[in-house]
Design a protein around this motif. Structure first.
Motif, PDB file in Angstrom:
ATOM      1  N   VAL B 256       1.004  -1.212  -0.116  1.00 28.70           N
ATOM      2  CA  VAL B 256      -0.181   0.087  -0.082  1.00 28.70           C
ATOM      3  C   VAL B 256       0.824   1.418  -0.079  1.00 28.70           C
ATOM      4  O   VAL B 256       2.006   1.490   0.726  1.00 28.70           O
ATOM      5  N   ILE B 257       0.384   2.408  -0.948  1.00 27.72           N
ATOM      6  CA  ILE B 257       1.480   3.395  -0.760  1.00 27.72           C
ATOM      7  C   ILE B 257       0.240   4.556  -0.147  1.00 27.72           C
ATOM      8  O   ILE B 257      -0.854   4.710  -0.622  1.00 27.72           O
ATOM      9  N   ARG B 258       0.757   5.102   0.789  1.00 30.90           N
ATOM     10  CA  ARG B 258       0.316   6.231   1.457  1.00 30.90           C
ATOM     11  C   ARG B 258       0.863   7.531   1.433  1.00 30.90           C
ATOM     12  O   ARG B 258       1.930   7.687   2.155  1.00 30.90           O
ATOM     13  N   SER B 259       0.479   8.567   0.879  1.00 25.98           N
ATOM     14  CA  SER B 259       1.417  10.228   0.712  1.00 25.98           C
ATOM     15  C   SER B 259       2.699   9.543   0.034  1.00 25.98           C
ATOM     16  O   SER B 259       3.515  10.211   0.468  1.00 25.98           O
ATOM     17  N   GLY B 260       2.771   8.828  -0.730  1.00 24.15           N
ATOM     18  CA  GLY B 260       3.898   8.620  -1.470  1.00 24.15           C
ATOM     19  C   GLY B 260       4.770   7.753  -0.697  1.00 24.15           C
ATOM     20  O   GLY B 260       6.006   7.530  -1.320  1.00 24.15           O
ATOM     21  N   GLU B 261       4.545   7.042   0.433  1.00 16.51           N
ATOM     22  CA  GLU B 261       5.276   6.232   1.180  1.00 16.51           C
ATOM     23  C   GLU B 261       4.884   5.012   1.309  1.00 16.51           C
ATOM     24  O   GLU B 261       3.415   4.768   1.158  1.00 16.51           O
ATOM     25  N   LEU B 262       5.408   3.962   1.375  1.00 15.18           N
ATOM     26  CA  LEU B 262       5.010   2.585   1.602  1.00 15.18           C
ATOM     27  C   LEU B 262       4.233   2.446   2.958  1.00 15.18           C
ATOM     28  O   LEU B 262       4.464   3.094   4.041  1.00 15.18           O
ATOM     29  N   ALA B 263       3.217   2.112   3.151  1.00 10.65           N
ATOM     30  CA  ALA B 263       2.427   1.709   4.356  1.00 10.65           C
ATOM     31  C   ALA B 263       1.530   0.312   4.178  1.00 10.65           C
ATOM     32  O   ALA B 263       0.358   0.414   4.060  1.00 10.65           O
ATOM     33  N   SER B 264       2.288  -0.780   3.953  1.00 14.16           N
ATOM     34  CA  SER B 264       1.762  -1.947   3.501  1.00 14.16           C
ATOM     35  C   SER B 264       1.010  -2.583   4.535  1.00 14.16           C
ATOM     36  O   SER B 264       1.034  -2.159   5.851  1.00 14.16           O
ATOM     37  N   GLN B 265       0.293  -3.480   4.225  1.00 15.80           N
ATOM     38  CA  GLN B 265      -0.780  -4.322   5.352  1.00 15.80           C
ATOM     39  C   GLN B 265      -0.789  -5.661   5.264  1.00 15.80           C
ATOM     40  O   GLN B 265      -0.499  -6.247   4.128  1.00 15.80           O
TER      41      GLN B 265
END
Lengths: 481, 498
Positions: B256-265
């Motif tokens: 997952v990408i959140r605000s251009g950063e990785l935030a995987s789940q």
């Protein structure tokens, strides 16, 4: 048709086929942008960008605001943009950018980049840049931004870009960010990426360059990726500006040396830099330059709540009476087509300001209260903060606030320049097309309302006594591919 | 003068060929398989009867037993929505495919005329074949010791382009057209992954669009049954979906990408319940069978300046902790999604990468490039964005686009599968593909050679997956793109690979 003719045609076709073989390997890559921006404002004027005051002397080395104006061959009139009872105007501007890349292989490509700017209603049947929006259009207005070769050297493995190209310093553009002609080579060695470059900014002989009086920029830059979350770097720039009618021994020499770092820790990412300028032979004979700048930016990713960010920028200011020049120097370019313009070739877009600092969305109406980071030798101290929200898959919004003051108020009672509050709402009509609404308002600071006209030059363009607070309301259509 | 000579020779040849039409060509029409239609059994018989009737002529005799026939006609009738396709192949008693053809129609009203068209096409192919077979037979009788080269050339020349579901350019091999098509699925899914397979033949399938993960159960011959679903935040975009079986359930890795950063789940599905195991992880995830071996979890990080930082590594997970393991060196353009590895017959490992321009590049053990395809593959409309204010002056955008590409799948046999989308509008970051296909390539020691490819889909194909154990190829299609007022729609189809 006789046999000879048949053989001749077959041979010709075969030869054409053979010739066309290399072309078959060519990848044609196109990118581009179209932006329409409509504004209702008492501040922006299309085609009057970043007006700076220049003394009426034929050989200025540095303009009265302390900006290094490269190729400043004509005297320029002072203008006052912040006025009392400033009239509200409506402007509609558009910009087309087309980038064509002829990619021969992974290791060799030619990049070209063109631009067509027009303001609705400006002129028709005209020859020149930035027009063609008048009734009947039909203007010759294609600008060439970039033409350069981008290749990987088979001997050294370095990536080389040679030609007219976009370039920027590693200090977020506060020294220079613009299109320049030059050669830049970069190579990654382990976790270090090193870049060396040279750029010929101007040859003062103009259209018939002689290679004698010129402005050259040299750079060395290195960045180390310590880990996936940390980078540190250092950079050195050397500007040698030997203008016409100035002896080589009196040429401007500016050295810029600095360090930068970026880090990410959890939801927070931050970056910072510090840079020092040293130089010789400045505005006053025998005066040396000693200036510095620093910046810190932080961004926090608040999950579904959005993103908050904050920035602090400081560029040093100085007085004309200082023994050493202490104002941070930033590069400007000079428009040949309009002798009254000095176009800022530096910026701090990170602040997300629309009026107070140069805005990243600006086109021909590229005007701002503080147009350069030198800021008429007063320097800038800027505090900015913002919030970005993604309300739905298509709808986003952001709000920013920024306060700017002169780092050196130079006799004025107050160094305060102003406070800006702006908002922007973006709606994604298609994946490549975004419609935006913008609003910005600047409350001018006490320094801009000083009794002294000289003091009111705290921001480069100056202000009339009791000038109206600048504002802007606008919409924008932005299509990119 | 030459023209006259050539014309005369051709006329003479046609005269010689004429006797071949004297004996009728015997065919037997087998039952037509039908998919995606109501009253399937009835339709099979109806089309079989119609086709037999339309084929019957002076030159073609329809016989009642396969054993009496020179060729047996096998056919399939596939209906997707209103559109249908009638495909037919003719086989000899030895099982050699001697003719293939197909017709398509827009609705059921066009079915009967379509059967007529199919019969006409088949007749033309069979009669051409009849000529060459007769000529070859005659030549054999005249001179048994000498192979008539001209007949072989003719035979090759009259072979039409293969039109089966799997097109094999070199040696035609029998293929089956057994297919399954899902119902219309809400949401334009970008990604697909398979889950567990159960003893009753059913299985789990996972689809993901930009913000939603959906779990389905697929039972043979039935529609996909919704098991569970979860929607991520608007700020989050899913760019990769991978699965791994664990403890009687399935771990679902969402990059997952959140605000251009990785935030995987990481999610876990068991007993139809979907629970979140971890979130906000700073890694790209992929499960992959490198060299066609065991399925493993791989990770890669994102750098401050690089989109893909460092090497790809095997990984294990303990709750929210990701434990990196053995690293894999990446060649040029190699990253967790663009690379895979295969072995040749000698056991040498090669790395293959699909580069940003869509070419397949093979690297040896020293990661030196040894082969590059002449054709382009890949193509995806899925992307994520990263802040790029530094280039705003040049691009006019505050972000840069990073496109995901079609992944490379390596089978246990060492075959390489890759998707390929063709577009009517692919210009810079503006991409709109119109059809897709899956290609199977084999390393022949010096280059990748095509083994087969599927017929082009009717729509953009965001993802594919080959289930080797069942020889089933899953194709995900976007049947409607998302717009301002719609979330779009997808369909899933299964093709049997033979």
């Amino acid at each position: 048709m006789n046999i000879k003719k048949t053989v001749a045609i077959a041979t010709a076709v075969g030869a054409l086929g053979a010739l066309s073989v290399p072309a078959m390997a060519l990848e044609n890559e196109f990118h581009g942008m179209y932006r329409l921006r409509g504004m209702m404002t008492n501040f922006e004027n299309a085609g009057v960008a970043n007006t700076a005051v220049v003394p009426a002397t034929s050989v200025p080395v540095v303009d009265a605001n302390g900006n290094i104006v490269v190729k400043n061959t004509a005297a320029k009139a002072a203008t006052t943009a912040l006025k009392q009872d400033a009239r509200t105007t409506t402007l509609l501007e558009q910009r087309l950018r087309l980038q064509y890349t002829a990619k021969a292989s992974d290791d060799l490509k030619l990049v070209t980049h063109f631009e067509v700017d027009s303001t609705w209603g400006d002129a028709a049947y005209a020859n020149g840049r930035g027009v063609g929006g008048g009734m009947a259009a039909d203007s010759v207005n294609l600008e060439t931004k970039n033409v350069y070769l981008d290749y990987n050297c088979p001997l050294t493995g370095a990536n080389v870009k040679v030609g007219i190209q976009g370039a920027s310093d590693t200090y977020k553009g506060i020294f220079f960010t613009d299109d320049v002609a030059g050669i830049f080579a970069s190579k990654k060695i382990g976790e270090v990426k090193a870049t060396a470059g040279f750029s010929r900014l101007y040859d003062y002989a103009g259209a018939a360059p002689l290679g004698q009086n010129k402005s050259d920029l040299y750079l060395l830059d290195a960045k180390l990726s310590v880990s996936k979350d940390i980078t540190v770097g250092g950079a050195y720039y050397f500007l040698r500006d030997n203008q016409a009618n100035v002896a080589a021994s009196n040429a401007i020499n500016i050295h810029v040396i600095g360090a930068n770092a970026a880090v990410k820790a959890g939801i927070v990412s931050a970056d910072a830099f510090l840079a020092y300028q040293d130089g010789t032979e400045f505005t006053l004979a025998g005066r040396d330059l000693s200036a510095w700048a620093g910046q810190f930016a932080v961004k926090a990713n608040l999950d579904k709540a959005g993103t908050v960010h904050a920035n602090v920028l400081y560029t040093s200011g100085g007085k004309a009476t200082d023994k050493d020049a202490k104002a941070w120097q930033s590069l400007n370019s000079s428009s040949v087509s309009n002798a009254n313009h000095n176009v800022s070739s530096n910026a701090y877009y990170d602040a997300n300001m629309l009026l107070l600092m140069r805005s990243k969305w600006n086109m021909d109406s590229d005007k701002s209260v503080i147009s350069t980071t030198n800021n008429s030798n007063h320097g800038v101290t800027l505090l900015a903060a913002g919030y970005d929200a993604k309300i739905s898959d298509k709808l986003g919004a952001s709000a920013n606030i920024g306060y700017a003051m002169a780092s050196q108020k130079d006799g004025a009672d107050s160094g305060s320049i102003g406070t800006e509050l702006n908002i922007q709402v973006d709606y994604k009509l298609f994946s490549n097309l975004t419609a935006s609404f913008q609003g910005a308002f600047v409350v001018l600071g006490d320094g801009m309302n000083d009794d002294s006209a000289t003091a009111r030059l705290l921001a480069g363009m100056g202000a009339a006594k009791s000038a109206d607070n600048p504002y802007l309301a606008g919409f924008m259509m932005n299509y990119t591919f | 003068m030459r023209k006259i000579t050539v014309t005369a020779v051709l006329m003479l040849l046609s005269l010689f060929a004429a006797p071949a039409f004297a004996a009728p060509f015997k065919v037997f029409v087998a039952k037509i398989n039908s998919t995606g239609v109501k009253n399937s059994d009835e339709m099979q018989t109806t089309i079989q009867t119609l086709l037999a009737s339309r084929l019957s002529s002076e030159k073609i005799q329809v016989v009642e037993k396969a054993s009496d026939a020179d060729a047996v006609i096998h056919g399939t009738y596939i209906s997707i929505g209103k559109i249908f396709s009638l495909d037919a192949i003719a086989k000899t008693a030895e099982g050699e495919v001697i003719a293939r053809t197909f017709v398509q129609g827009k609705n059921e009203d066009e079915l009967i005329p379509a059967v007529g068209s199919l019969a006409e096409k088949l007749t033309a192919e069979l009669l051409n074949l009849s000529v060459s077979m007769t000529t070859a037979l005659t030549s054999k009788k005249e001179n048994k010791e000498e192979t008539p080269k001209t007949d072989l050339i003719i035979n090759n020349e009259i072979k039409k382009a293969a039109v089966g579901e799997f097109i094999k350019p070199e040696i035609p091999v029998a293929t089956a057209n057994i297919g399954w098509l899902s119902q219309r699925l809400d949401g334009a899914s970008n990604l697909m992954a398979s889950g567990r397979k159960f003893s009753d033949g059913s299985r789990e399938m996972f689809l993901a669009d930009a913000h939603r993960l959906t779990c389905y159960k697929l039972e043979q011959g039935k529609d996909l049954k919704l098991v569970n679903s979860t929607i991520l935040e608007n700020t989050e975009k899913i760019i990769s979906l991978d699965t791994m079986e664990r403890d009687g359930g399935v771990d679902i890795y969402l990059t997952v990408i959140r605000s251009g950063e990785l935030a995987s789940q990481v999610w876990f599905l068991k007993d139809d319940k979907l629970t979140q195991s971890a979130r906000g992880l700073g890694y790209y995830f992929r499960t992959n069978r490198i060299n066609g071996g065991e399925k493993k979890l791989y990770i890669q990080a994102m750098g401050r300046t690089e989109d893909f930082y460092g090497e790809v590594a095997e990984a294990a997970r303990n709750g929210a902790d990701i434990i990196p393991g053995k690293k894999i060196r990446m060649p040029r353009h190699g990253n967790i999604y663009s690379f895979s590895q295969f072995k040749d017959l000698s056991g040498n490992v090669f790395t293959v990468v699909i580069n940003p321009d869509g070419y397949l590049v093979v690297y040896d053990q020293n990661l030196s490039e040894i082969w590059r395809s002449n054709d382009k593959f890949g193509g995806s409309e899925l992307y994520f964005k990263k802040d790029d204010d530094a280039n705003m002056r040049i691009t006019g955008e505050t972000s840069r686009w990073i496109f995901m590409n079609q992944r490379i799948q390596i089978t246990a046999k060492g075959e390489l599968l890759v998707g390929k989308n063709d577009g009517f509008w692919v210009l810079g970051n503006s991409r709109s593909y119109k059809s897709g296909a899956v290609y199977c390539l084999v390393w022949n020691g010096s280059s990748l050679e095509e083994k087969w490819h599927t017929r082009a889909t009717q729509n953009y194909m965001p993802d594919y997956y080959l289930d080797e154990s069942e020889n089933e190829l899953f194709l995900l299609q976007t049947v409607q793109r998302p717009g301002i007022k719609t979330e779009g729609a997808s369909s899933l189809s299964i093709k049997k690979v033979e």
